[in-house]
Design a protein around this motif. Structure first.
Motif, PDB file in Angstrom:
ATOM      1  N   ILE A   1       0.849  -1.184   0.000  1.00 30.26           N
ATOM      2  CA  ILE A   1       0.000   0.000   0.000  1.00 30.26           C
ATOM      3  C   ILE A   1       0.881   1.228   0.000  1.00 30.26           C
ATOM      4  N   ALA A   2       0.603   2.141  -0.899  1.00 28.94           N
ATOM      5  CA  ALA A   2       1.435   3.332  -0.999  1.00 28.94           C
ATOM      6  C   ALA A   2       0.579   4.587  -1.063  1.00 28.94           C
ATOM      7  N   VAL A   3       1.093   5.638  -0.450  1.00 28.54           N
ATOM      8  CA  VAL A   3       0.456   6.947  -0.546  1.00 28.54           C
ATOM      9  C   VAL A   3       1.465   7.877  -1.201  1.00 28.54           C
ATOM     10  N   ILE A   4       1.046   8.508  -2.289  1.00 28.30           N
ATOM     11  CA  ILE A   4       1.972   9.369  -3.018  1.00 28.30           C
ATOM     12  C   ILE A   4       1.452  10.788  -3.053  1.00 28.30           C
TER      13      ILE A   4
ATOM     14  N   LEU B   1       4.702   9.335   0.259  1.00 32.04           N
ATOM     15  CA  LEU B   1       4.528   9.726   1.655  1.00 32.04           C
ATOM     16  C   LEU B   1       4.545   8.505   2.553  1.00 32.04           C
ATOM     17  N   TYR B   2       4.238   7.377   1.981  1.00 27.98           N
ATOM     18  CA  TYR B   2       4.084   6.182   2.795  1.00 27.98           C
ATOM     19  C   TYR B   2       4.066   4.981   1.868  1.00 27.98           C
TER      20      TYR B   2
ATOM     21  N   VAL C   1      -3.516  13.661  -4.328  1.00 29.88           N
ATOM     22  CA  VAL C   1      -2.760  12.672  -3.573  1.00 29.88           C
ATOM     23  C   VAL C   1      -3.217  11.311  -4.062  1.00 29.88           C
ATOM     24  N   LYS C   2      -2.263  10.448  -4.326  1.00 33.18           N
ATOM     25  CA  LYS C   2      -2.622   9.161  -4.931  1.00 33.18           C
ATOM     26  C   LYS C   2      -2.392   8.022  -3.941  1.00 33.18           C
ATOM     27  N   PHE C   3      -3.321   7.105  -3.937  1.00 34.13           N
ATOM     28  CA  PHE C   3      -3.143   5.884  -3.150  1.00 34.13           C
ATOM     29  C   PHE C   3      -3.006   4.728  -4.118  1.00 34.13           C
ATOM     30  N   VAL C   4      -2.085   3.832  -3.853  1.00 31.57           N
ATOM     31  CA  VAL C   4      -1.937   2.653  -4.705  1.00 31.57           C
ATOM     32  C   VAL C   4      -1.987   1.428  -3.812  1.00 31.57           C
TER      33      VAL C   4
ATOM     34  N   SER D   1      -8.464   7.634   6.832  1.00 31.84           N
ATOM     35  CA  SER D   1      -7.315   7.665   7.739  1.00 31.84           C
ATOM     36  C   SER D   1      -6.331   8.735   7.316  1.00 31.84           C
ATOM     37  N   PHE D   2      -6.216   8.918   6.007  1.00 30.31           N
ATOM     38  CA  PHE D   2      -5.303   9.940   5.530  1.00 30.31           C
ATOM     39  C   PHE D   2      -5.750  11.328   5.961  1.00 30.31           C
ATOM     40  N   THR D   3      -7.046  11.588   5.885  1.00 28.72           N
ATOM     41  CA  THR D   3      -7.516  12.908   6.319  1.00 28.72           C
ATOM     42  C   THR D   3      -7.309  13.065   7.824  1.00 28.72           C
TER      43      THR D   3
END
Lengths: 168, 169
Positions: free
Chosen positions: B5-8, B15-16, B108-111, B136-138
């Motif tokens: 899981i990635a947050v870009i 970011l994660y 913001v992208k989540f993968v 959760s991101f917010t």
């Protein structure tokens, strides 16, 4: 009815700004307490006007009024009053939830920060205006990993009827 | 079965990123990066489609990588700039990859890389995973101690992601 999130975010911005300005958790705690005190000495008037509770007969009644009326009115929560000391001069307020700390996670470099210390100041200031000197501090904090947030209040003395204390 | 899981961030830096098992991390960085290129293409192709949050569905995209190292991977790309794209990436070789991506209105992208040889996760499940991630991101954003642009170090976010990684695999 203002948005609780705006309030929480405002308080968060306040605390982080204080942290940046003072760079010392203890100092920030003190400032939060002072600010709370200044809020408290004014808030008590609003509280007495809106709630129209009479003079409390003893400290126990004071505790109940604080928990059931004041917290409910201003923060929308009702903490429970427990852990009375044998002498009846100390008690705990247990808060299951604290609207000030929604979304907040304390980073490791602020481990001695008492995030909600403003509340201690508010309680202290408000009670001082009704001639009660108290000591208020947090003994448990969900931000530090405890299950609940606990505020410990100790009655110091009844104050003389005198001119109101100035701002700190 | 590995899951990543990635947050870009909108500037396209991570970011994660969390992946299970951990040694795949670099490859997942790579995967995520290539998928970003695909997303950019798709976004520009859509142009000014001001659709609602869950609208556009795009078809297959053929992979260039070979993920022989992993037993069956499915990587599903699921993006929503203002809308959702589904990109199914099928490995021509032995293994199938499914990568899901999701883009917020703030770019913001989540993968999510899902590895499921036997169980293919349904659309709804993926959408709910992204919803949870987004929520959760917010929450992380609302933490006054978090500076936007920092890597995400929130324990609450970590535990939510761990729960999803276990569930998805």
């Amino acid at each position: 009815m203002t948005n609780a999130e705006l309030f929480t975010l405002t308080y968060g911005a306040l605390v982080t700004q204080l942290c940046k300005d003072y760079e010392n958790d203890e100092e920030v705690n003190k400032q939060l307490d002072k600010m709370g005190y200044n809020i408290g000495v004014r808030l008590i008037e609003d509280f007495l006007a809106r709630s129209s509770v009479g003079r409390c007969q003893d400290f126990r009644e004071t505790a109940d009024v604080i928990a059931k009326v004041a917290f409910k009115m201003y923060l929308g929560i009702t903490p429970s009053v427990t852990n009375w000391s044998p002498a009846g001069d100390e008690f705990s307020l247990i808060l299951e939830s604290n609207p000030l700390v929604d979304f907040v996670e304390l980073p490791d470099n602020h481990s001695s920060l008492v995030y909600s210390n403003l509340l201690c100041g508010v309680l202290r200031g408000a009670l001082e205006m009704v001639q009660m000197a108290v000591e208020v501090k947090f003994s448990q904090d969900t931000l530090r990993g405890d299950n609940v947030t606990e505020i410990r209040m100790k009655f110091i003395k009844r104050m003389e009827e005198n001119l109101p204390a100035g701002d700190e | 079965m590995a899951v990543c899981i990635a947050v870009i961030a909108k500037e396209n830096y991570p970011l994660y990123i969390r992946s299970v098992p951990v040694q795949n991390e670099l490859k997942f960085h790579y995967t995520v990066h290539t998928s970003l290129d695909v997303v950019e293409e798709k976004i520009s192709a859509v142009g000014k489609a001001m659709a609602d949050q869950r609208e556009l569905y795009l078809g297959l995209l053929y992979p260039t990588e070979d993920y022989k190292v992993y037993p069956s991977h499915m990587i599903i790309v699921y993006y929503t700039p203002v809308c959702i794209f589904f990109l199914l990436i099928e490995n021509i070789l032995l293994y199938r990859h499914t990568r899901y991506g999701y883009v917020t209105n703030s770019k913001v992208k989540f993968v999510i890389v899902v590895d499921s040889s036997n169980t293919s996760l349904r659309d709804n499940e993926i959408r709910s995973m992204f919803r949870k991630l987004h929520n959760s991101f917010t929450d992380v954003m609302c933490n006054p101690f978090y500076n936007p642009g920092d890597t995400i170090q929130s324990k609450a976010f970590d535990s939510m992601v761990s729960a999803m990684m276990v569930q998805a695999s």
